[in-house]
Design a protein around this motif. Structure first.
Motif, PDB file in Angstrom:
ATOM      1  N   LEU A  68      13.700 -49.440 -37.770  1.00 45.35           N
ATOM      2  CA  LEU A  68      13.756 -48.044 -38.439  1.00 45.35           C
ATOM      3  C   LEU A  68      14.812 -47.187 -37.989  1.00 45.35           C
ATOM      4  CD1 LEU A  68       9.802 -47.068 -38.024  1.00 45.35           C
ATOM      5  CD2 LEU A  68      11.125 -47.977 -40.083  1.00 45.35           C
ATOM      6  N   ARG A  69      15.524 -46.562 -39.059  1.00 40.60           N
ATOM      7  CA  ARG A  69      16.342 -45.588 -38.656  1.00 40.60           C
ATOM      8  C   ARG A  69      16.633 -44.550 -39.676  1.00 40.60           C
ATOM      9  NH1 ARG A  69      20.796 -46.765 -42.149  1.00 40.60           N
ATOM     10  NH2 ARG A  69      20.432 -48.583 -43.373  1.00 40.60           N
ATOM     11  N   ASN A  70      17.135 -43.349 -39.313  1.00 37.17           N
ATOM     12  CA  ASN A  70      17.165 -42.421 -40.377  1.00 37.17           C
ATOM     13  C   ASN A  70      18.634 -42.844 -41.385  1.00 37.17           C
ATOM     14  OD1 ASN A  70      19.064 -41.783 -38.203  1.00 37.17           O
ATOM     15  ND2 ASN A  70      19.696 -39.894 -39.282  1.00 37.17           N
ATOM     16  N   TYR A  71      18.377 -42.337 -42.475  1.00 36.40           N
ATOM     17  CA  TYR A  71      19.351 -42.633 -43.371  1.00 36.40           C
ATOM     18  C   TYR A  71      20.667 -41.818 -43.322  1.00 36.40           C
ATOM     19  CZ  TYR A  71      21.939 -43.161 -47.976  1.00 36.40           C
ATOM     20  OH  TYR A  71      22.784 -43.623 -49.008  1.00 36.40           O
ATOM     21  N   ILE A 102      13.487 -47.889 -33.147  1.00 41.23           N
ATOM     22  CA  ILE A 102      14.042 -46.550 -33.984  1.00 41.23           C
ATOM     23  C   ILE A 102      15.250 -46.191 -33.583  1.00 41.23           C
ATOM     24  CG2 ILE A 102      13.341 -44.325 -34.721  1.00 41.23           C
ATOM     25  CD1 ILE A 102      10.328 -44.845 -34.322  1.00 41.23           C
ATOM     26  N   SER A 103      16.208 -45.802 -34.357  1.00 42.98           N
ATOM     27  CA  SER A 103      17.508 -45.415 -33.955  1.00 42.98           C
ATOM     28  C   SER A 103      17.699 -44.167 -34.871  1.00 42.98           C
ATOM     29  CB  SER A 103      18.614 -46.419 -34.648  1.00 42.98           C
ATOM     30  OG  SER A 103      20.065 -45.840 -34.122  1.00 42.98           O
ATOM     31  N   LEU A 104      18.249 -43.127 -34.230  1.00 41.94           N
ATOM     32  CA  LEU A 104      18.320 -41.807 -34.954  1.00 41.94           C
ATOM     33  C   LEU A 104      19.901 -41.441 -34.781  1.00 41.94           C
ATOM     34  CD1 LEU A 104      14.986 -39.718 -33.929  1.00 41.94           C
ATOM     35  CD2 LEU A 104      15.373 -41.096 -36.168  1.00 41.94           C
ATOM     36  N   ALA A 105      20.661 -41.159 -35.642  1.00 34.16           N
ATOM     37  CA  ALA A 105      22.112 -40.785 -35.703  1.00 34.16           C
ATOM     38  C   ALA A 105      22.207 -39.543 -36.402  1.00 34.16           C
ATOM     39  CB  ALA A 105      22.921 -41.882 -36.117  1.00 34.16           C
ATOM     40  N   HIS A 106      22.635 -38.405 -35.541  1.00 32.65           N
ATOM     41  CA  HIS A 106      23.024 -37.184 -36.333  1.00 32.65           C
ATOM     42  C   HIS A 106      22.080 -36.555 -37.158  1.00 32.65           C
ATOM     43  CE1 HIS A 106      27.432 -37.732 -35.076  1.00 32.65           C
ATOM     44  NE2 HIS A 106      26.993 -38.859 -34.712  1.00 32.65           N
ATOM     45  N   SER A 107      20.786 -36.451 -36.656  1.00 30.56           N
ATOM     46  CA  SER A 107      19.755 -36.091 -37.597  1.00 30.56           C
ATOM     47  C   SER A 107      19.276 -34.761 -36.830  1.00 30.56           C
ATOM     48  CB  SER A 107      18.704 -37.194 -37.821  1.00 30.56           C
ATOM     49  OG  SER A 107      18.315 -37.631 -36.481  1.00 30.56           O
ATOM     50  N   ASP A 108      18.193 -34.160 -37.524  1.00 34.96           N
ATOM     51  CA  ASP A 108      17.579 -32.986 -36.748  1.00 34.96           C
ATOM     52  C   ASP A 108      16.259 -32.976 -37.488  1.00 34.96           C
ATOM     53  OD1 ASP A 108      17.954 -32.076 -39.533  1.00 34.96           O
ATOM     54  OD2 ASP A 108      19.210 -30.250 -38.559  1.00 34.96           O
ATOM     55  N   ASN A 109      15.169 -32.323 -36.601  1.00 33.67           N
ATOM     56  CA  ASN A 109      13.879 -32.309 -37.166  1.00 33.67           C
ATOM     57  C   ASN A 109      13.355 -33.534 -37.332  1.00 33.67           C
ATOM     58  OD1 ASN A 109      11.580 -30.852 -37.575  1.00 33.67           O
ATOM     59  ND2 ASN A 109      11.888 -30.433 -39.846  1.00 33.67           N
ATOM     60  N   VAL A 110      13.100 -34.411 -36.228  1.00 33.99           N
ATOM     61  CA  VAL A 110      12.427 -35.533 -36.525  1.00 33.99           C
ATOM     62  C   VAL A 110      11.298 -35.683 -35.534  1.00 33.99           C
ATOM     63  CG1 VAL A 110      12.539 -38.242 -36.275  1.00 33.99           C
ATOM     64  CG2 VAL A 110      14.665 -36.833 -37.226  1.00 33.99           C
ATOM     65  N   LEU A 111      10.129 -36.170 -35.979  1.00 37.18           N
ATOM     66  CA  LEU A 111       8.796 -36.177 -35.122  1.00 37.18           C
ATOM     67  C   LEU A 111       8.375 -37.706 -34.935  1.00 37.18           C
ATOM     68  CD1 LEU A 111       6.362 -34.909 -33.428  1.00 37.18           C
ATOM     69  CD2 LEU A 111       5.135 -34.789 -35.774  1.00 37.18           C
ATOM     70  N   ILE A 112       8.396 -38.207 -33.833  1.00 36.85           N
ATOM     71  CA  ILE A 112       7.797 -39.589 -33.887  1.00 36.85           C
ATOM     72  C   ILE A 112       6.550 -39.298 -32.849  1.00 36.85           C
ATOM     73  CG2 ILE A 112       8.268 -41.888 -32.853  1.00 36.85           C
ATOM     74  CD1 ILE A 112      10.986 -41.320 -32.656  1.00 36.85           C
ATOM     75  N   GLU A 113       5.522 -39.854 -33.407  1.00 38.70           N
ATOM     76  CA  GLU A 113       4.079 -39.446 -32.866  1.00 38.70           C
ATOM     77  C   GLU A 113       3.083 -40.586 -33.037  1.00 38.70           C
ATOM     78  OE1 GLU A 113       1.202 -35.511 -32.750  1.00 38.70           O
ATOM     79  OE2 GLU A 113       2.129 -36.026 -34.623  1.00 38.70           O
ATOM     80  N   LYS A 123      18.186 -52.677 -25.678  1.00 40.31           N
ATOM     81  CA  LYS A 123      18.430 -51.581 -25.975  1.00 40.31           C
ATOM     82  C   LYS A 123      17.387 -50.629 -25.749  1.00 40.31           C
ATOM     83  CE  LYS A 123      22.406 -51.951 -29.182  1.00 40.31           C
ATOM     84  NZ  LYS A 123      22.698 -51.495 -30.597  1.00 40.31           N
ATOM     85  N   GLY A 124      17.425 -49.183 -25.817  1.00 38.52           N
ATOM     86  CA  GLY A 124      16.151 -48.291 -25.894  1.00 38.52           C
ATOM     87  C   GLY A 124      15.324 -48.509 -26.895  1.00 38.52           C
ATOM     88  N   MET A 125      13.995 -48.433 -26.863  1.00 38.00           N
ATOM     89  CA  MET A 125      13.031 -48.616 -27.667  1.00 38.00           C
ATOM     90  C   MET A 125      13.536 -47.568 -28.844  1.00 38.00           C
ATOM     91  SD  MET A 125       9.873 -49.437 -25.400  1.00 38.00           S
ATOM     92  CE  MET A 125       9.508 -51.336 -24.951  1.00 38.00           C
ATOM     93  N   ILE A 126      13.680 -46.580 -28.304  1.00 32.07           N
ATOM     94  CA  ILE A 126      14.200 -45.340 -29.310  1.00 32.07           C
ATOM     95  C   ILE A 126      15.625 -45.017 -28.739  1.00 32.07           C
ATOM     96  CG2 ILE A 126      13.997 -43.127 -30.165  1.00 32.07           C
ATOM     97  CD1 ILE A 126      10.897 -43.404 -29.512  1.00 32.07           C
ATOM     98  N   GLU A 127      16.418 -44.972 -29.836  1.00 31.30           N
ATOM     99  CA  GLU A 127      18.001 -44.729 -29.501  1.00 31.30           C
ATOM    100  C   GLU A 127      18.273 -43.396 -30.358  1.00 31.30           C
ATOM    101  OE1 GLU A 127      20.682 -46.365 -28.127  1.00 31.30           O
ATOM    102  OE2 GLU A 127      19.599 -47.848 -27.127  1.00 31.30           O
ATOM    103  N   ILE A 128      18.498 -42.228 -29.602  1.00 30.14           N
ATOM    104  CA  ILE A 128      19.031 -41.035 -30.297  1.00 30.14           C
ATOM    105  C   ILE A 128      20.556 -40.759 -29.910  1.00 30.14           C
ATOM    106  CG2 ILE A 128      18.223 -38.629 -30.382  1.00 30.14           C
ATOM    107  CD1 ILE A 128      15.645 -39.580 -29.243  1.00 30.14           C
ATOM    108  N   CYS A 129      21.130 -40.546 -30.778  1.00 26.26           N
ATOM    109  CA  CYS A 129      22.704 -40.141 -30.798  1.00 26.26           C
ATOM    110  C   CYS A 129      22.853 -38.980 -31.640  1.00 26.26           C
ATOM    111  CB  CYS A 129      23.361 -41.187 -31.377  1.00 26.26           C
ATOM    112  SG  CYS A 129      25.218 -41.101 -31.241  1.00 26.26           S
ATOM    113  N   ALA A 130      23.344 -37.791 -30.766  1.00 23.96           N
ATOM    114  CA  ALA A 130      23.865 -36.755 -31.480  1.00 23.96           C
ATOM    115  C   ALA A 130      23.051 -36.099 -32.362  1.00 23.96           C
ATOM    116  CB  ALA A 130      25.400 -36.756 -32.148  1.00 23.96           C
ATOM    117  N   SER A 131      21.807 -35.978 -31.888  1.00 23.95           N
ATOM    118  CA  SER A 131      20.654 -35.326 -32.849  1.00 23.95           C
ATOM    119  C   SER A 131      20.185 -34.064 -31.988  1.00 23.95           C
ATOM    120  CB  SER A 131      19.744 -36.459 -33.256  1.00 23.95           C
ATOM    121  OG  SER A 131      20.205 -37.459 -33.787  1.00 23.95           O
TER     122      SER A 131
END
Length: 169
Positions: A68-71, A102-113, A123-131
């Motif tokens: 899963l990734r953010n668009y 899950i990979s999140l790139a350049h995003s904001d306001n995300v909840l993983i619950e 790699k990381g189970m969750i990757e967060i880059c510049a978010s």
């Protein structure tokens, strides 16, 4: 609200909601699902991606970078990645893949619950880059880590853009 019972239905729902641009809720019924092998599933802005019961997403090594990734249209110079996303109640099964859950790139306001991540190797189970404004609550990370000393795995990997404030997240 869209209720999905197959991988194809998830793909169609995400694509339709991306085109509509209004957000929405996708409920994933109990079962096993596999994202497209070339990209994983891209979650557009304003989406609630909710698993009901045992909703298992199976990552695989042929997927682009993650399950899963953010668009995002661009990852350079701005917070262009889609945000205002909720991912909840999902089990992501890595099957010892070297990709991310899950990979999140350049995003904001995300909840993983209330998610669970199993069997990732690389790699990381969750990757967060510049978010920014990313919240991870009540989630479990099981059976992760490289089988040898050639790589190191993290449950959550966070990196920031060099031009951002170092502690601004």
């Amino acid at each position: 609200q869209r209720i999905c019972t197959t991988s194809g239905e998830i793909t169609r729902a995400l694509n339709e909601l991306q085109v509509e641009g209004k957000g929405g809720e996708i409920l994933i019924a109990p079962g096993e699902y596999t994202p497209p092998s070339s990209t994983g599933w891209a979650i557009p802005k304003g989406i609630e991606f909710i698993g009901k019961g045992e909703a298992i997403i199976k990552a695989n090594n042929s997927a682009g970078v993650c399950a899963l990734r953010n668009y995002t249209t661009s990852t350079m110079g701005s917070y262009s990645g889609h945000g205002n996303i909720i991912i909840a109640g999902i089990i992501i099964e890595g099957s010892n893949t070297t990709k991310s859950g899950i990979s999140l790139a350049h995003s904001d306001n995300v909840l993983i619950e209330d998610c669970q991540f199993n069997n990732f190797d690389g790699k990381g189970m969750i990757e967060i880059c510049a978010s920014r404004d990313i919240k991870i609550k009540n989630s479990r990370f099981l059976y992760y880590g490289a089988k040898d000393a050639s790589s190191i795995n993290k449950a959550i990997n966070i990196s920031c853009a060099a031009s951002d404030h170092p502690l601004g997240y």
